[in-house]
Design a protein around this motif. Sequence first.
Motif, mmCIF file in Angstrom:
data_model
loop_
_atom_site.group_PDB
_atom_site.id
_atom_site.type_symbol
_atom_site.label_atom_id
_atom_site.label_comp_id
_atom_site.label_asym_id
_atom_site.label_seq_id
_atom_site.Cartn_x
_atom_site.Cartn_y
_atom_site.Cartn_z
ATOM 1 N N UNK A 72 24.430 -42.867 -32.508
ATOM 2 C CA UNK A 72 25.664 -43.188 -33.218
ATOM 3 C C UNK A 72 25.415 -43.301 -34.725
ATOM 4 N N UNK A 73 24.315 -43.958 -35.109
ATOM 5 C CA UNK A 73 23.964 -44.083 -36.535
ATOM 6 C C UNK A 73 23.792 -42.700 -37.154
ATOM 7 N N UNK A 74 23.111 -41.791 -36.450
ATOM 8 C CA UNK A 74 22.925 -40.433 -36.969
ATOM 9 C C UNK A 74 24.259 -39.718 -37.134
ATOM 10 N N UNK A 75 25.187 -39.923 -36.189
ATOM 11 C CA UNK A 75 26.498 -39.267 -36.310
ATOM 12 C C UNK A 75 27.288 -39.815 -37.494
ATOM 13 N N UNK A 76 27.060 -41.063 -37.857
ATOM 14 C CA UNK A 76 27.774 -41.676 -38.987
ATOM 15 C C UNK A 76 27.244 -41.207 -40.335
ATOM 16 N N UNK A 77 26.118 -40.530 -40.343
ATOM 17 C CA UNK A 77 25.551 -40.073 -41.604
ATOM 18 C C UNK A 77 26.305 -38.884 -42.178
ATOM 19 N N UNK A 78 27.036 -38.148 -41.336
ATOM 20 C CA UNK A 78 27.778 -36.993 -41.837
ATOM 21 C C UNK A 78 29.278 -37.210 -41.655
ATOM 22 N N UNK A 79 30.031 -36.339 -42.240
ATOM 23 C CA UNK A 79 31.489 -36.442 -42.227
ATOM 24 C C UNK A 79 32.023 -36.435 -40.791
ATOM 25 N N UNK A 80 32.979 -37.327 -40.520
ATOM 26 C CA UNK A 80 33.642 -37.381 -39.215
ATOM 27 C C UNK A 80 35.116 -37.095 -39.462
ATOM 28 N N UNK A 81 35.618 -36.027 -38.845
ATOM 29 C CA UNK A 81 37.017 -35.627 -39.021
ATOM 30 C C UNK A 81 37.957 -36.670 -38.436
ATOM 31 N N UNK A 82 39.151 -36.719 -38.972
ATOM 32 C CA UNK A 82 40.192 -37.621 -38.467
ATOM 33 C C UNK A 82 40.622 -37.175 -37.075
ATOM 34 N N UNK A 83 41.014 -38.141 -36.239
ATOM 35 C CA UNK A 83 41.565 -37.828 -34.923
ATOM 36 C C UNK A 83 43.047 -37.526 -35.071
ATOM 37 N N UNK A 84 43.547 -36.652 -34.200
ATOM 38 C CA UNK A 84 44.983 -36.385 -34.172
ATOM 39 C C UNK A 84 45.695 -37.625 -33.658
ATOM 40 N N UNK A 85 46.778 -37.999 -34.316
ATOM 41 C CA UNK A 85 47.509 -39.195 -33.916
ATOM 42 C C UNK A 85 48.921 -39.148 -34.477
ATOM 43 N N UNK A 86 49.844 -39.811 -33.797
ATOM 44 C CA UNK A 86 51.195 -39.954 -34.326
ATOM 45 C C UNK A 86 51.216 -40.905 -35.516
ATOM 46 N N UNK A 87 50.159 -41.677 -35.669
ATOM 47 C CA UNK A 87 50.000 -42.582 -36.807
ATOM 48 C C UNK A 87 48.846 -42.052 -37.658
ATOM 49 N N UNK A 88 49.137 -41.198 -38.634
ATOM 50 C CA UNK A 88 48.079 -40.490 -39.369
ATOM 51 C C UNK A 88 47.093 -41.388 -40.111
ATOM 52 N N UNK A 89 47.481 -42.608 -40.453
ATOM 53 C CA UNK A 89 46.560 -43.493 -41.165
ATOM 54 C C UNK A 89 45.701 -44.335 -40.227
ATOM 55 N N UNK A 90 45.896 -44.189 -38.919
ATOM 56 C CA UNK A 90 45.138 -44.995 -37.963
ATOM 57 C C UNK A 90 43.720 -44.451 -37.748
ATOM 58 N N UNK A 91 43.587 -43.162 -37.594
ATOM 59 C CA UNK A 91 42.283 -42.542 -37.329
ATOM 60 C C UNK A 91 41.950 -41.545 -38.429
ATOM 61 N N UNK A 92 41.728 -42.039 -39.630
ATOM 62 C CA UNK A 92 41.448 -41.171 -40.768
ATOM 63 C C UNK A 92 40.003 -40.683 -40.736
ATOM 64 N N UNK A 93 39.720 -39.694 -41.566
ATOM 65 C CA UNK A 93 38.349 -39.191 -41.608
ATOM 66 C C UNK A 93 37.419 -40.234 -42.216
ATOM 67 N N UNK A 94 36.136 -40.067 -41.931
ATOM 68 C CA UNK A 94 35.101 -40.938 -42.485
ATOM 69 C C UNK A 94 34.158 -40.049 -43.279
ATOM 70 N N UNK A 95 33.899 -40.373 -44.548
ATOM 71 C CA UNK A 95 33.115 -39.477 -45.393
ATOM 72 C C UNK A 95 31.648 -39.353 -45.003
ATOM 73 N N UNK A 96 31.166 -40.254 -44.191
ATOM 74 C CA UNK A 96 29.750 -40.262 -43.843
ATOM 75 C C UNK A 96 29.007 -41.262 -44.711
ATOM 76 N N UNK A 97 27.905 -41.701 -44.219
ATOM 77 C CA UNK A 97 27.091 -42.657 -44.960
ATOM 78 C C UNK A 97 25.786 -41.953 -45.300
ATOM 79 N N UNK A 98 25.763 -41.349 -46.479
ATOM 80 C CA UNK A 98 24.562 -40.633 -46.914
ATOM 81 C C UNK A 98 24.439 -40.763 -48.427
ATOM 82 N N UNK A 99 23.343 -40.268 -48.955
ATOM 83 C CA UNK A 99 23.133 -40.350 -50.406
ATOM 84 C C UNK A 99 23.939 -39.307 -51.169
ATOM 85 N N UNK A 100 24.737 -38.492 -50.452
ATOM 86 C CA UNK A 100 25.520 -37.441 -51.106
ATOM 87 C C UNK A 100 26.989 -37.804 -51.321
#
Length: 111
Positions: free
Chosen positions: A58-86
Amino acid sequence: MEVSLLEEPLLQFNDGEHICPRTGMFKYGVADFENVRPDKIVLGFVGNSDSIGSLISWIKSCQSHIEAKKSNQPNLFMNFPGFSNKVAFKSEISYDESYVRKINNSVCIFR
């Protein structure tokens, strides 16, 4: 009684402002980018082999960009930029085997 809706304030980030913290970090970077902060955060884990393996995955997956999930509430599952030095935090998360302690599943202590 009178009820009124207050507008949400704009949050300040490194290169801009936005109403949403996640979007602001992704688009504009964190506000304290110029301040002293760690380039690397080293994690340690304690648990059984399966849980440590899942956590590291899970930590490795959080290091890169995670796309937003499809939802009727667009601000609920937004993308995550990733946790990296970039991007965003401009810091790296890693783990060191010397800070990993595996607990034997067959050993249980009850008091």
